[in-house]
Design a protein around this motif. Structure first.
Motif, short mmCIF file in Angstrom:
data_model
loop_
_atom_site.label_atom_id
_atom_site.label_comp_id
_atom_site.label_asym_id
_atom_site.label_seq_id
_atom_site.Cartn_x
_atom_site.Cartn_y
_atom_site.Cartn_z
N ARG A 28 0.85 -1.20 0.00
CA ARG A 28 0.00 0.00 0.00
C ARG A 28 0.89 1.24 0.00
NH1 ARG A 28 -4.62 -2.59 -0.56
NH2 ARG A 28 -5.53 -3.63 1.24
N ARG A 29 0.62 2.09 -0.99
CA ARG A 29 1.35 3.36 -1.10
C ARG A 29 0.43 4.50 -0.70
NH1 ARG A 29 6.24 3.42 -3.57
NH2 ARG A 29 6.93 1.34 -4.15
N LEU A 30 1.00 5.70 -0.63
CA LEU A 30 0.21 6.88 -0.24
C LEU A 30 -1.05 7.02 -1.11
CD1 LEU A 30 -0.09 9.39 1.51
CD2 LEU A 30 1.33 10.62 -0.16
N ASN A 39 -4.23 15.59 6.51
CA ASN A 39 -3.81 16.70 5.65
C ASN A 39 -3.93 16.32 4.17
OD1 ASN A 39 -2.62 18.90 4.46
ND2 ASN A 39 -1.01 19.10 6.01
N ARG A 40 -5.17 16.40 3.67
CA ARG A 40 -5.42 15.98 2.27
C ARG A 40 -4.67 16.87 1.28
NH1 ARG A 40 -10.81 13.52 2.53
NH2 ARG A 40 -10.58 12.30 4.43
N LYS A 41 -4.52 18.15 1.66
CA LYS A 41 -3.86 19.10 0.76
C LYS A 41 -2.41 18.65 0.53
CE LYS A 41 -3.28 24.08 0.34
NZ LYS A 41 -1.98 24.40 0.92
N LEU A 42 -1.76 18.30 1.62
CA LEU A 42 -0.37 17.84 1.53
C LEU A 42 -0.30 16.55 0.72
CD1 LEU A 42 2.61 17.98 2.29
CD2 LEU A 42 2.04 16.94 4.50
N VAL A 43 -1.24 15.63 0.95
CA VAL A 43 -1.27 14.37 0.19
C VAL A 43 -1.37 14.67 -1.30
CG1 VAL A 43 -2.59 12.26 -0.27
CG2 VAL A 43 -2.22 12.99 2.10
N ASP A 44 -2.30 15.57 -1.66
CA ASP A 44 -2.48 15.92 -3.08
C ASP A 44 -1.22 16.51 -3.67
OD1 ASP A 44 -5.02 15.03 -3.00
OD2 ASP A 44 -5.98 17.01 -2.90
N GLU A 45 -0.58 17.43 -2.90
CA GLU A 45 0.66 18.06 -3.39
C GLU A 45 1.75 17.01 -3.61
OE1 GLU A 45 -0.07 22.25 -0.99
OE2 GLU A 45 1.59 20.92 -0.37
N LEU A 47 1.42 13.78 -4.17
CA LEU A 47 1.10 12.90 -5.31
C LEU A 47 1.31 13.64 -6.63
CD1 LEU A 47 -2.06 11.05 -3.89
CD2 LEU A 47 0.26 10.14 -4.12
N LYS A 48 0.97 14.95 -6.63
CA LYS A 48 1.18 15.75 -7.86
C LYS A 48 2.65 15.85 -8.21
CE LYS A 48 -2.79 18.69 -8.44
NZ LYS A 48 -3.36 19.32 -7.25
N ARG A 49 3.49 15.94 -7.15
CA ARG A 49 4.96 16.00 -7.37
C ARG A 49 5.53 14.64 -7.75
NH1 ARG A 49 5.30 19.31 -2.41
NH2 ARG A 49 5.85 17.48 -1.19
N GLY A 50 4.68 13.60 -7.75
CA GLY A 50 5.18 12.26 -8.06
C GLY A 50 5.74 11.54 -6.85
N GLU A 51 5.49 12.11 -5.66
CA GLU A 51 5.94 11.44 -4.43
C GLU A 51 4.85 10.50 -3.98
OE1 GLU A 51 7.26 13.83 -1.02
OE2 GLU A 51 7.78 15.35 -2.50
#
Ligand code: M6P
Ligand code: ZN
Length: 194
Positions: A28-30, A39-45, A47-51
């Motif tokens: 299971r990944r992020l 912190n959904r905002k941080l999660v989205d950021e 994932l957008k950065r490819g992290e």
């Protein structure tokens, strides 16, 4: 190859996979837990950065799903945080009335348990500790240490995993780092009327 199919077998505990040999592994990944962290905002950021860090792996020896058989699995929960919230497993209720036992092998964690009426309990998990999870309580494990948390889980093979309500509402408590230490806080997003 070991025949795990309801035959006698033995496995070694420890090493990179916690149990060896095993039959299958899930990862299971992020991105698989994007709805779960505060912190959904941080999660989205991220994932957008490819992290997309790996949060945990489960090495499993499942049995056919029927009464009387026991699944063995070993979870490796990585150390880390999303913001100040420690990495955790999704958490689930069992579909059937089925208890579960966790046994700590490595690292430091907390097991959050919660019944459908919102009754909450947490226990500390570490090597040498066994935790009994009663049938009607959802359970989530949190890695509160700086190394991998490795634990065994034993549960009836027909227990079933129900993720729905936890994915929607989470647990009544979250575990965050405060002054360098893990702290159990009320989950601000947990519905008050349960
Ligand atoms: C333990 C057991 C498994 C579970 C795993 C990961 O090994 O409880 O049944 O699948 O932890 O937890 P989750 O399924 O909640 O992601
Ligand atoms: Zn379970």
């Amino acid at each position: 190859m070991t025949d795990f199919n309801n035959k006698p077998f033995s496995v070694r505990l420890g090493g990179e996979t916690g149990i060896n040999p095993y039959r299958q592994v899930i990862e299971r990944r992020l991105s698989d837990l994007s709805n779960y962290f505060q912190n959904r905002k941080l999660v989205d950021e991220m994932l957008k950065r490819g992290e997309n860090p790996k949060i945990y792996e489960v090495y499993e020896i499942p049995q056919p799903s029927r009464s009387g058989l026991i699944n063995v699995s070993c979870t490796i929960l990585y150390p880390g945080k999303i913001g100040d919230e420690y990495y955790f497993t999704k958490g689930h209720f069992h579909v059937k009335e089925a208890s579960e036992v966790y046994i700590g092998l490595k690292g430091e964690g907390m097991v959050l348990m919660q019944s459908a009426d919102g009754t909450f309990k947490s226990e500390n998990l570490k090597p040498g500790v066994l935790i009994y999870i009663p049938p009607s309580m959802a359970h989530r494990t949190v890695n509160v240490g700086g190394e991998k948390l490795v634990f065994l889980a034993l549960f009836p093979s027909d227990a079933g995993h129900d993720y729905g309500s936890i994915e929607e509402s989470g647990f009544a408590k979250i575990v965050v780092e405060e002054n360098g230490k893990p702290s159990l806080k009320d989950n601000p997003n947990f519905p008050k009327n349960i």
